[in-house]
Scaffold this active site. Structure first.
Site, PDB file in Angstrom:
ATOM      1  N   GLY A  73       0.815  -1.218   0.000  1.00 52.80           N
ATOM      2  CA  GLY A  73       0.000   0.000   0.000  1.00 52.80           C
ATOM      3  C   GLY A  73       0.845   1.262   0.000  1.00 52.80           C
ATOM      4  CG  ASP A  74       0.242   3.933   2.196  1.00 47.59           C
ATOM      5  OD1 ASP A  74      -0.900   4.298   1.862  1.00 47.59           O
ATOM      6  OD2 ASP A  74       0.519   3.476   3.314  1.00 47.59           O
ATOM      7  CE  LYS A 129      -3.164   1.764  -3.698  1.00 41.94           C
ATOM      8  NZ  LYS A 129      -2.106   1.772  -2.697  1.00 41.94           N
ATOM      9  N   GLY A 156      -5.911   5.693   1.787  1.00 37.67           N
ATOM     10  CA  GLY A 156      -5.583   7.116   1.864  1.00 37.67           C
ATOM     11  C   GLY A 156      -4.700   7.454   0.690  1.00 37.67           C
ATOM     12  CG  HIS A 157      -5.724   6.930  -2.687  1.00 42.12           C
ATOM     13  ND1 HIS A 157      -4.890   5.834  -2.620  1.00 42.12           N
ATOM     14  CD2 HIS A 157      -6.976   6.440  -2.777  1.00 42.12           C
ATOM     15  CE1 HIS A 157      -5.624   4.729  -2.678  1.00 42.12           C
ATOM     16  NE2 HIS A 157      -6.890   5.077  -2.765  1.00 42.12           N
ATOM     17  CD  GLN A 186      -7.268  -1.200   1.099  1.00 41.13           C
ATOM     18  OE1 GLN A 186      -8.088  -1.757   0.405  1.00 41.13           O
ATOM     19  NE2 GLN A 186      -7.504   0.005   1.583  1.00 41.13           N
ATOM     20  CB  THR A 197      -7.113  -4.959   3.837  1.00 45.80           C
ATOM     21  OG1 THR A 197      -8.311  -4.249   4.190  1.00 45.80           O
ATOM     22  CG2 THR A 197      -7.105  -5.296   2.345  1.00 45.80           C
ATOM     23  CB  THR A 230      -2.881   9.323   3.394  1.00 41.32           C
ATOM     24  OG1 THR A 230      -1.646   9.295   2.681  1.00 41.32           O
ATOM     25  CG2 THR A 230      -3.742  10.439   2.835  1.00 41.32           C
ATOM     26  NE  ARG A 290      -1.736   2.917  11.566  1.00 38.54           N
ATOM     27  CZ  ARG A 290      -2.214   1.704  11.338  1.00 38.54           C
ATOM     28  NH1 ARG A 290      -1.971   0.726  12.179  1.00 38.54           N
ATOM     29  NH2 ARG A 290      -2.910   1.451  10.252  1.00 38.54           N
ATOM     30  CG  ASP A 304      11.325  12.020  -5.602  1.00 36.13           C
ATOM     31  OD1 ASP A 304      10.609  11.086  -6.032  1.00 36.13           O
ATOM     32  OD2 ASP A 304      10.967  12.770  -4.681  1.00 36.13           O
ATOM     33  CB  VAL A 347      11.177  12.342 -10.552  1.00 37.19           C
ATOM     34  CG1 VAL A 347      11.850  11.171 -11.250  1.00 37.19           C
ATOM     35  CG2 VAL A 347      10.403  13.204 -11.554  1.00 37.19           C
TER      36      VAL A 347
HETATM   37  P1  GDP Z   1      -1.577   5.518  -2.336  1.00 41.09           P
HETATM   38  O1  GDP Z   1      -2.312   5.085  -1.117  1.00 41.09           O
HETATM   39  O2  GDP Z   1      -0.961   4.393  -3.086  1.00 41.09           O
HETATM   40  O3  GDP Z   1      -2.396   6.420  -3.223  1.00 41.09           O
HETATM   41  O4  GDP Z   1      -0.339   6.381  -1.815  1.00 41.09           O
HETATM   42  P2  GDP Z   1      -0.350   7.522  -0.668  1.00 41.09           P
HETATM   43  O5  GDP Z   1      -0.958   8.749  -1.238  1.00 41.09           O
HETATM   44  O6  GDP Z   1      -0.887   6.991   0.605  1.00 41.09           O
HETATM   45  O7  GDP Z   1       1.200   7.714  -0.435  1.00 41.09           O
HETATM   46  C1  GDP Z   1       2.058   8.105  -1.464  1.00 41.09           C
HETATM   47  C2  GDP Z   1       2.692   9.446  -1.079  1.00 41.09           C
HETATM   48  O8  GDP Z   1       3.784   9.691  -1.933  1.00 41.09           O
HETATM   49  C3  GDP Z   1       1.770  10.651  -1.275  1.00 41.09           C
HETATM   50  O9  GDP Z   1       2.075  11.590  -0.277  1.00 41.09           O
HETATM   51  C4  GDP Z   1       2.132  11.179  -2.649  1.00 41.09           C
HETATM   52  O10 GDP Z   1       1.900  12.589  -2.778  1.00 41.09           O
HETATM   53  C5  GDP Z   1       3.591  10.887  -2.685  1.00 41.09           C
HETATM   54  N1  GDP Z   1       4.152  10.572  -4.010  1.00 41.09           N
HETATM   55  C6  GDP Z   1       3.583   9.877  -5.029  1.00 41.09           C
HETATM   56  N2  GDP Z   1       4.465   9.699  -6.032  1.00 41.09           N
HETATM   57  C7  GDP Z   1       5.611  10.303  -5.635  1.00 41.09           C
HETATM   58  C8  GDP Z   1       6.923  10.451  -6.205  1.00 41.09           C
HETATM   59  O11 GDP Z   1       7.211   9.960  -7.293  1.00 41.09           O
HETATM   60  N3  GDP Z   1       7.861  11.129  -5.453  1.00 41.09           N
HETATM   61  C9  GDP Z   1       7.589  11.651  -4.215  1.00 41.09           C
HETATM   62  N4  GDP Z   1       8.565  12.285  -3.566  1.00 41.09           N
HETATM   63  N5  GDP Z   1       6.373  11.525  -3.653  1.00 41.09           N
HETATM   64  C10 GDP Z   1       5.415  10.857  -4.343  1.00 41.09           C
HETATM   65  P1  IMO Z   2      -3.890   2.558   0.519  1.00 40.79           P
HETATM   66  O1  IMO Z   2      -5.043   2.384  -0.439  1.00 40.79           O
HETATM   67  C1  IMO Z   2      -1.441   0.884   3.699  1.00 40.79           C
HETATM   68  C2  IMO Z   2      -3.397  -1.986   6.375  1.00 40.79           C
HETATM   69  C3  IMO Z   2      -3.583  -1.568   7.824  1.00 40.79           C
HETATM   70  C4  IMO Z   2      -3.480  -2.916   8.509  1.00 40.79           C
HETATM   71  C5  IMO Z   2      -4.183  -3.858   7.526  1.00 40.79           C
HETATM   72  C6  IMO Z   2      -5.640  -4.155   7.873  1.00 40.79           C
HETATM   73  O2  IMO Z   2      -3.718   3.953   1.010  1.00 40.79           O
HETATM   74  O3  IMO Z   2      -2.646   1.955  -0.051  1.00 40.79           O
HETATM   75  P2  IMO Z   2      -7.854  -2.707   7.690  1.00 40.79           P
HETATM   76  O4  IMO Z   2      -8.245  -1.418   8.375  1.00 40.79           O
HETATM   77  O5  IMO Z   2      -7.866  -2.633   6.203  1.00 40.79           O
HETATM   78  O6  IMO Z   2      -8.619  -3.887   8.218  1.00 40.79           O
HETATM   79  O7  IMO Z   2      -6.331  -2.943   8.157  1.00 40.79           O
HETATM   80  O8  IMO Z   2      -4.109  -3.210   6.261  1.00 40.79           O
HETATM   81  N1  IMO Z   2      -3.950  -1.047   5.391  1.00 40.79           N
HETATM   82  C7  IMO Z   2      -3.205  -0.221   4.634  1.00 40.79           C
HETATM   83  N2  IMO Z   2      -1.875   0.010   4.626  1.00 40.79           N
HETATM   84  N3  IMO Z   2      -2.225   1.501   2.802  1.00 40.79           N
HETATM   85  C8  IMO Z   2      -3.561   1.262   2.773  1.00 40.79           C
HETATM   86  O9  IMO Z   2      -4.372   1.730   1.819  1.00 40.79           O
HETATM   87  C9  IMO Z   2      -4.109   0.397   3.751  1.00 40.79           C
HETATM   88  N4  IMO Z   2      -5.369  -0.036   4.023  1.00 40.79           N
HETATM   89  C10 IMO Z   2      -5.258  -0.929   5.018  1.00 40.79           C
HETATM   90  O10 IMO Z   2      -2.559  -0.686   8.229  1.00 40.79           O
HETATM   91  O11 IMO Z   2      -2.145  -3.318   8.599  1.00 40.79           O
HETATM   92 MG    MG Z   3      -2.293   5.384   0.938  1.00 40.86          MG
END
Ligand code: GDP
Ligand code: IMO
Ligand code: MG
Length: 428
Positions: A12-13, A16, A40-41, A223, A238, A298, A302, A332, A413
Site C-alpha cells: 500500500g501507499d 496509486k 488514503g491517497h 491497498q 485487509t 494519509t 502512523r 527521487d 520523481v
Molecule cells: P496511495 O495510497 O498508493 O495512493 O499512496 P499515498 O498517497 O498513501 O502515499 C504516497 C505518497 O507519496 C503521497 O504523499 C504522494 O503525494 C507521494 N508521491 C507519489 N508519487 C511520488 C513520487 O514519485 N515522489 C515523491 N517524492 N512523492 C510521491
Molecule cells: P492505501 O489504499 C497501507 C493496512 C492496515 C493494517 C491492515 C488491515 O492507502 O494503499 P484494515 O483497516 O484494512 O482492516 O487494516 O491493512 N492497510 C493499509 N496500509 N495503505 C492502505 O491503503 C491500507 N489499508 C489498510 O494498516 O495493517
Molecule cells: Mg495510501
C-alpha cells in the site's frame, strides 16, 4: 480502449492516487473496486493537496465519472464529508455513481474493529480501525447491509436486527461493552438515504454499456497485493481483494474486457500495521527513508515502516496480477545514497528462495539477500525523460525492471502531477 486495472504491488501507499490522477484525463470512468476508507491517497495538483479515502482518485479530473463499485464498503458519514470538503474546494462531484450492491459500514462494525484489536493485544493486526474487516465479515456471513437496503425501511430494519443479534452478545459478554441498538444504526443509515439516492446505480450495467460504447474504464484498487486477503501476508492483510481478480468481482466487469494491468511500485518499500516485512530497516537508514519520503499514513498518520526494494515481492505481484506495466514511484526519495541495497532473493534457514516462500512461517523467517547498486546525488525532481536521469539512476531502474517481471513504463520523481518520467504510454 477496454478496461485498465491500476493497483498496488507492495503493502500500500505506493502512490496509486497520483498514478490514477495522472491517467484521469484520458479515461472516462474511474472505478474503486475494493476497500473503503482504510485507503488514503494523497494527490498534489499545483499548490493544492488532496487526501482522498473513499472516493476514487478520478473525482479530481473534470469530465471523468467516478464510480464506487460493489466491492467497496461504504461509511456514509465519511462519504458525505469527503464530498462536502471537495465541493467546498471547487471540485465538481456531481457525476459520482455508487453501486446499489456495495455494503455499508455501521457503528457496530467500527466498534468491533476497535475492541477486537484491543482484545488481541500484542497479536493485533494494526488495522485502520474504520470497521473494514467486520463489514466484509458480515458480507461473507450474509448478514451485511447494502446500499439498496436503504430504500426499504422495513427490510433495512430486519437486516440490521439480524446483523446486531450475535454482535451484541459478543460486545456485552466478551468485550464488556454496551449493546448497540437497532434504532441508532438504522437512524444513522437513513439520515443519508435521500442524499445518496440520486447517485445509486447498477454500476456493473453502466460500466458494461460504457465499454460497449468504446469508453475507457480505469479500475482503481485500494491497498495492495501483499494486503490481499487471499494472496497477501495473511492474517496481516485487509479483508478484500486488491489484486487484479478483485477488480472484476468488485466492479462487475469480466476478465475478458481487461487488457492492461498497471502496478504501482515504490523504489523502496513501506508497510503500515503489523506483519512480516523482510527488508524492513530498524536503524537510521530506515529513519532516513521515512523522513526523505515523508512516510506517514494519509489515513491514520502512523509512521510507515520502511525498507529496501524487494524484487521477489514485485515479481510475485507481476505474476498474481498479470502486470503489463509498472509505475515506479518515489525514485527521487533515493537521491543521496552512495549505494542502494536491493533484495534479490531470501534465505530461509540456510536455503535460498528466489520466489516468495510458500508458507507464512517461512516468510516470517526470510532474510533478504541483497545486491548493492550505485546511487546518485543529483536532484532528479525536474527529470521528464529517461535521459534526464543520472546514469546510475537509469541503471537502478533498469536493474529493477530486469528483476521484477514486467516493464517499467513510468517513473515518479516527485509528488506533483507533472513530476513523472514517461517511458511508454500507459494507455492505447
Ligand atoms: P496511495 O495510497 O498508493 O495512493 O499512496 P499515498 O498517497 O498513501 O502515499 C504516497 C505518497 O507519496 C503521497 O504523499 C504522494 O503525494 C507521494 N508521491 C507519489 N508519487 C511520488 C513520487 O514519485 N515522489 C515523491 N517524492 N512523492 C510521491
Ligand atoms: P492505501 O489504499 C497501507 C493496512 C492496515 C493494517 C491492515 C488491515 O492507502 O494503499 P484494515 O483497516 O484494512 O482492516 O487494516 O491493512 N492497510 C493499509 N496500509 N495503505 C492502505 O491503503 C491500507 N489499508 C489498510 O494498516 O495493517
Ligand atoms: Mg495510501
Amino acid at each position: 480502449m477496454p478496461a485498465i486495472v491500476l493497483l498496488g504491488a507492495q503493502w500500500g501507499d505506493e502512490g496509486k492516487g497520483k498514478a490514477t490522477d495522472l491517467l484521469g484525463s484520458s479515461v472516462d470512468y474511474v472505478v474503486k473496486y475494493n476497500g473503503g476508507n482504510n485507503a488514503g491517497h494523497t494527490i498534489v495538483i499545483g499548490d493544492e493537496k488532496y487526501a482522498l479515502h473513499l472516493l476514487p482518485s478520478g473525482i479530481l479530473t473534470p469530465g471523468c465519472t467516478p464510480v464506487i463499485g460493489n466491492g467497496v464498503v461504504i461509511d456514509l458519514a465519511v462519504l458525505f464529508t469527503e464530498i462536502d470538503d471537495l465541493e467546498a474546494r471547487g471540485v465538481d462531484t456531481s457525476r459520482l455513481l455508487v453501486s446499489a450492491s456495495a455494503h455499508l459500514i455501521g457503528q457496530h462494525h467500527r466498534v468491533i474493529d476497535k475492541v477486537a484489536e484491543r482484545f488481541l493485544g500484542d497479536a493485533k493486526l494494526g488495522t485502520t480501525g474504520r470497521g473494514i474487516g467486520p463489514t466484509y465479515a458480515d458480507k461473507m456471513s450474509r448478514v451485511g447491509v447494502r446500499v439498496q437496503d436503504l430504500f426499504d425501511e422495513k427490510i433495512l430494519r430486519q437486516k440490521v436486527e439480524g446483523a446486531l443479534d450475535i454482535k451484541n452478545s459478543l460486545l456485552v459478554k466478551v468485550y464488556n461493552r454496551r449493546a448497540i441498538t437497532v434504532d441508532e444504526v438504522v437512524e444513522e443509515f437513513l439520515s443519508y438515504a435521500e442524499r445518496l439516492r440520486p447517485m445509486v446505480a447498477d454500476t456493473s450495467l453502466v460500466l458494461g454499456q460504457a465499454l460497449d460504447a468504446g469508453k475507457t474504464v480505469l479500475l482503481e484498487g485500494g491497498q495492495a497485493t501483499l494486503l490481499d486477503v487471499d494472496h497477501g501476508t495473511y492474517p496481516f492483510v485487509t479483508s478484500s481483494n486488491p489484486t487484479a481478480g478483485g477488480a472484476c468481482t468488485g466492479s462487475g466487469i469480466p476478465p475478458t474486457r481487461i487488457d492492461r494491468v498497471i502496478a504501482v511500485v515504490k523504489a523502496y518499500a513501506t508497510r503500515v500495521g503489523s506483519g512480516p516485512f523482510p527488508t524492513e530497516l530498524h536503524d537510521a537508514d530506515g529513519e532516513k527513508l521515512r523522513t526523505d519520503g515523508a512516510e506517514f499514513g494519509t489515513t491514520t498518520g502512523r509512521p510507515r515502516r520502511c525498507g529496501w526494494y524487494d524484487a521477489p515481492v514485485a515479481r510475485y505481484a507481476a505474476r498474481v496480477n498479470g502486470v503489463t506495466d509498472f509505475v515506479l514511484t518515489k525514485l527521487d526519495v533515493l537521491t543521496g545514497w552512495e549505494r542502494i541495497p536491493v533484495c534479490v532473493a531470501y534465505e530461509v534457514d540456510g536455503v535460498r528462495h528466489d520466489e516468495m516462500p510458500m508458507t507464512q512461517t517461512d516468510f516470517h523467517h526470510a532474510v533478504p539477500v541483497y545486491e548493492h547498486l550505485d546511487g546518485w546525488d543529483e536532484d532528479i525532481t525536474g527529470a521528464r525523460t529517461l535521459a534526464d536521469l543520472p546514469k546510475t539512476a537509469q541503471a537502478y531502474v533498469q536493474a529493477l525492471e530486469d528483476m521484477s517481471g514486467a516493464p517499467i513504463s513510468a517513473i515518479g520523481v516527485g509528488p506533483g502531477r507533472d513530476q513523472t518520467v514517461e517511458i511508454r504510454s500507459l494507455l492505447g
